[in-house]
Design a protein around this motif. Sequence first.
Motif, PDB file in Angstrom:
ATOM      1  N   LEU A 152       0.848  -1.186   0.000  1.00  0.00           N
ATOM      2  CA  LEU A 152       0.000   0.000   0.000  1.00  0.00           C
ATOM      3  C   LEU A 152       0.888   1.243   0.000  1.00  0.00           C
ATOM      4  CD1 LEU A 152      -2.529  -1.223   2.694  1.00  0.00           C
ATOM      5  CD2 LEU A 152      -3.063  -0.828   0.286  1.00  0.00           C
ATOM      6  N   ASN A 153       0.447   2.298  -0.691  1.00  0.00           N
ATOM      7  CA  ASN A 153       1.292   3.475  -0.838  1.00  0.00           C
ATOM      8  C   ASN A 153       0.971   4.564   0.180  1.00  0.00           C
ATOM      9  OD1 ASN A 153      -1.050   4.669  -1.836  1.00  0.00           O
ATOM     10  ND2 ASN A 153      -0.444   4.430  -3.973  1.00  0.00           N
ATOM     11  N   TYR A 154       1.621   5.708   0.012  1.00  0.00           N
ATOM     12  CA  TYR A 154       1.487   6.823   0.963  1.00  0.00           C
ATOM     13  C   TYR A 154       0.056   7.362   0.991  1.00  0.00           C
ATOM     14  CZ  TYR A 154       2.966  11.057   3.457  1.00  0.00           C
ATOM     15  OH  TYR A 154       3.108  12.060   4.383  1.00  0.00           O
ATOM     16  N   ASP A 155      -0.579   7.451  -0.176  1.00  0.00           N
ATOM     17  CA  ASP A 155      -1.965   7.933  -0.216  1.00  0.00           C
ATOM     18  C   ASP A 155      -2.900   6.983   0.523  1.00  0.00           C
ATOM     19  OD1 ASP A 155      -1.255  10.154  -1.674  1.00  0.00           O
ATOM     20  OD2 ASP A 155      -1.676   9.239  -3.620  1.00  0.00           O
ATOM     21  N   SER A 156      -2.671   5.688   0.385  1.00  0.00           N
ATOM     22  CA  SER A 156      -3.487   4.710   1.099  1.00  0.00           C
ATOM     23  C   SER A 156      -3.309   4.838   2.603  1.00  0.00           C
ATOM     24  CB  SER A 156      -3.119   3.281   0.666  1.00  0.00           C
ATOM     25  OG  SER A 156      -3.471   3.068  -0.674  1.00  0.00           O
ATOM     26  N   PHE A 157      -2.073   5.131   3.010  1.00  0.00           N
ATOM     27  CA  PHE A 157      -1.817   5.314   4.436  1.00  0.00           C
ATOM     28  C   PHE A 157      -2.647   6.462   4.991  1.00  0.00           C
ATOM     29  CE2 PHE A 157       0.445   7.597   7.786  1.00  0.00           C
ATOM     30  CZ  PHE A 157       0.589   6.597   8.733  1.00  0.00           C
ATOM     31  N   HIS A 158      -2.663   7.582   4.279  1.00  0.00           N
ATOM     32  CA  HIS A 158      -3.402   8.729   4.772  1.00  0.00           C
ATOM     33  C   HIS A 158      -4.907   8.479   4.753  1.00  0.00           C
ATOM     34  CE1 HIS A 158      -0.514  11.817   5.817  1.00  0.00           C
ATOM     35  NE2 HIS A 158       0.254  11.351   4.855  1.00  0.00           N
ATOM     36  N   LEU A 216      -4.290  -7.865  11.549  1.00  0.00           N
ATOM     37  CA  LEU A 216      -4.299  -6.697  12.432  1.00  0.00           C
ATOM     38  C   LEU A 216      -3.389  -5.583  11.924  1.00  0.00           C
ATOM     39  CD1 LEU A 216      -4.121  -8.432  15.940  1.00  0.00           C
ATOM     40  CD2 LEU A 216      -6.131  -7.400  14.863  1.00  0.00           C
ATOM     41  N   ALA A 217      -2.488  -5.923  11.014  1.00  0.00           N
ATOM     42  CA  ALA A 217      -1.480  -4.963  10.564  1.00  0.00           C
ATOM     43  C   ALA A 217      -1.601  -4.652   9.079  1.00  0.00           C
ATOM     44  CB  ALA A 217      -0.078  -5.499  10.869  1.00  0.00           C
ATOM     45  N   SER A 218      -1.193  -3.445   8.731  1.00  0.00           N
ATOM     46  CA  SER A 218      -1.076  -3.028   7.336  1.00  0.00           C
ATOM     47  C   SER A 218       0.336  -2.519   7.105  1.00  0.00           C
ATOM     48  CB  SER A 218      -2.083  -1.914   7.005  1.00  0.00           C
ATOM     49  OG  SER A 218      -3.413  -2.364   7.183  1.00  0.00           O
ATOM     50  N   VAL A 219       0.905  -2.821   5.931  1.00  0.00           N
ATOM     51  CA  VAL A 219       2.277  -2.421   5.608  1.00  0.00           C
ATOM     52  C   VAL A 219       2.239  -1.451   4.429  1.00  0.00           C
ATOM     53  CG1 VAL A 219       4.606  -3.222   5.100  1.00  0.00           C
ATOM     54  CG2 VAL A 219       3.017  -4.725   6.334  1.00  0.00           C
ATOM     55  N   TYR A 220       2.958  -0.344   4.559  1.00  0.00           N
ATOM     56  CA  TYR A 220       2.967   0.697   3.535  1.00  0.00           C
ATOM     57  C   TYR A 220       4.400   1.027   3.130  1.00  0.00           C
ATOM     58  CZ  TYR A 220      -1.593   1.536   5.751  1.00  0.00           C
ATOM     59  OH  TYR A 220      -2.847   1.395   6.307  1.00  0.00           O
ATOM     60  N   ARG A 221       4.543   1.479   1.900  1.00  0.00           N
ATOM     61  CA  ARG A 221       5.811   2.106   1.491  1.00  0.00           C
ATOM     62  C   ARG A 221       5.552   3.600   1.359  1.00  0.00           C
ATOM     63  NH1 ARG A 221       9.051   2.060  -4.259  1.00  0.00           N
ATOM     64  NH2 ARG A 221      10.905   3.191  -3.506  1.00  0.00           N
ATOM     65  N   PHE A 222       6.270   4.381   2.168  1.00  0.00           N
ATOM     66  CA  PHE A 222       6.095   5.827   2.137  1.00  0.00           C
ATOM     67  C   PHE A 222       6.770   6.443   0.918  1.00  0.00           C
ATOM     68  CE2 PHE A 222       5.097   7.143   6.786  1.00  0.00           C
ATOM     69  CZ  PHE A 222       3.865   6.532   6.654  1.00  0.00           C
ATOM     70  N   GLY A 223       7.766   5.782   0.413  1.00  0.00           N
ATOM     71  CA  GLY A 223       8.558   6.331  -0.677  1.00  0.00           C
ATOM     72  C   GLY A 223      10.022   6.108  -0.387  1.00  0.00           C
ATOM     73  N   GLY A 224      10.827   6.000  -1.455  1.00  0.00           N
ATOM     74  CA  GLY A 224      12.245   5.747  -1.247  1.00  0.00           C
ATOM     75  C   GLY A 224      12.458   4.481  -0.451  1.00  0.00           C
ATOM     76  N   GLU A 225      13.254   4.588   0.630  1.00  0.00           N
ATOM     77  CA  GLU A 225      13.576   3.418   1.448  1.00  0.00           C
ATOM     78  C   GLU A 225      12.822   3.414   2.766  1.00  0.00           C
ATOM     79  OE1 GLU A 225      16.837   6.504   2.356  1.00  0.00           O
ATOM     80  OE2 GLU A 225      15.411   5.993   0.760  1.00  0.00           O
ATOM     81  N   GLU A 226      11.740   4.189   2.870  1.00  0.00           N
ATOM     82  CA  GLU A 226      11.007   4.307   4.124  1.00  0.00           C
ATOM     83  C   GLU A 226       9.694   3.523   4.066  1.00  0.00           C
ATOM     84  OE1 GLU A 226      11.180   7.931   6.903  1.00  0.00           O
ATOM     85  OE2 GLU A 226       9.290   8.181   5.808  1.00  0.00           O
ATOM     86  N   PHE A 227       9.443   2.748   5.125  1.00  0.00           N
ATOM     87  CA  PHE A 227       8.268   1.894   5.209  1.00  0.00           C
ATOM     88  C   PHE A 227       7.537   2.153   6.525  1.00  0.00           C
ATOM     89  CE2 PHE A 227      11.374  -0.032   2.514  1.00  0.00           C
ATOM     90  CZ  PHE A 227      10.668  -0.612   1.479  1.00  0.00           C
ATOM     91  N   CYS A 228       6.269   1.797   6.541  1.00  0.00           N
ATOM     92  CA  CYS A 228       5.468   2.004   7.746  1.00  0.00           C
ATOM     93  C   CYS A 228       4.602   0.782   8.007  1.00  0.00           C
ATOM     94  CB  CYS A 228       4.592   3.247   7.600  1.00  0.00           C
ATOM     95  SG  CYS A 228       3.475   3.526   8.996  1.00  0.00           S
ATOM     96  N   VAL A 229       4.513   0.405   9.284  1.00  0.00           N
ATOM     97  CA  VAL A 229       3.623  -0.675   9.711  1.00  0.00           C
ATOM     98  C   VAL A 229       2.623  -0.079  10.694  1.00  0.00           C
ATOM     99  CG1 VAL A 229       3.436  -2.928  10.818  1.00  0.00           C
ATOM    100  CG2 VAL A 229       5.468  -2.369   9.439  1.00  0.00           C
TER     101      VAL A 229
END
Length: 321
Positions: A152-158, A216-229
């Motif tokens: 999932l991308n940055y827009d999906s995260f928001h 329970l968790a979602s994984v995102y790529r914020f861009g570049g080498e940064e990721f968010c769980v």
Amino acid sequence: MAILSFYLSNYMREKYLGHVMLVLAPLFDNFFLYTINDIPAAAMLNFAWEGALLLIICEIFIRIEALPLIYRCTLEFLIVNQIPPLVYFVLPGKYHAMSATYFTFASIIDVTLGTLLMFAVANVYVNFLTKQYEELRMARYDVSHDGLTNLLNYDSFHSHMNELSQKSSRHQIICILDIDDFKKFNDTYGHLEGNDVLVYFTKRLFAEVKAHFGELASVYRFGGEEFCVSVHGVTVEDCLEMTDKLAEELRTKDYITATGDKITVTFSGGIALGCDKKDIKTVLREADKALYYSKRHKKGSVTCAKDLEKKSTDTDMPLSY
């Protein structure tokens, strides 16, 4: 049409629409026959068994995943259209709800030909709708997912965060991870190799997150080498255990470049826990600050935001794990 609607609604994850059609179609059909063709009122009882028959057969066929959609529809057309006349000729006369003129050899031929015609129309209709649905699904997927890693991308995260902001952020944990020295790796081996490292890291991160937290968790790529769980309903210790496992996995399985070099991929991270007094954006900012603390003070470590807060009053307290 009721049968088509049932299968298409299942295919498009809107099953309730198909059930409504299955219930209403026989009702309207029998009501039409009763009012226009002067069929006995007892024929309205056909609604009950035809509706039940439709539902049972549809529910059975929907579980036969190997059977293409159009073949399921065709089988049901034949079964549903041919059973009433067959029942009429088999059952004793006292059980007949319709007159003898309604079911004849000629009418059975007409029903069979009509069924074949319906199959031809349904085939075109199903192919058109399924193709249209797939194109729409793929378009939505492309908008919400990162093209390289399929996360999932940055827009999906928001979008996700906006949904969470309407609720309590209690027990919502944000974990931000950043691959260490990624720019240096790109400068040394090139961007194509860098993309391969991102995919390599993504596969291991996603596997560890799902193994620990499942849905329970979602994984995102914020861009570049940064990721968010983003995880709900677990503890910070659970997240630390997950990042420890991921770090161990990366240490024991080096990434091998196209030139044969072995590279140990490491990452830094920051974790923040939500509470009733914080909105989700505040939790995100705290996790981001914790991440940059890790990168400035000890790469390859994960810092908790709660420990970062204590640092301001206790300079001797270790912040990294």
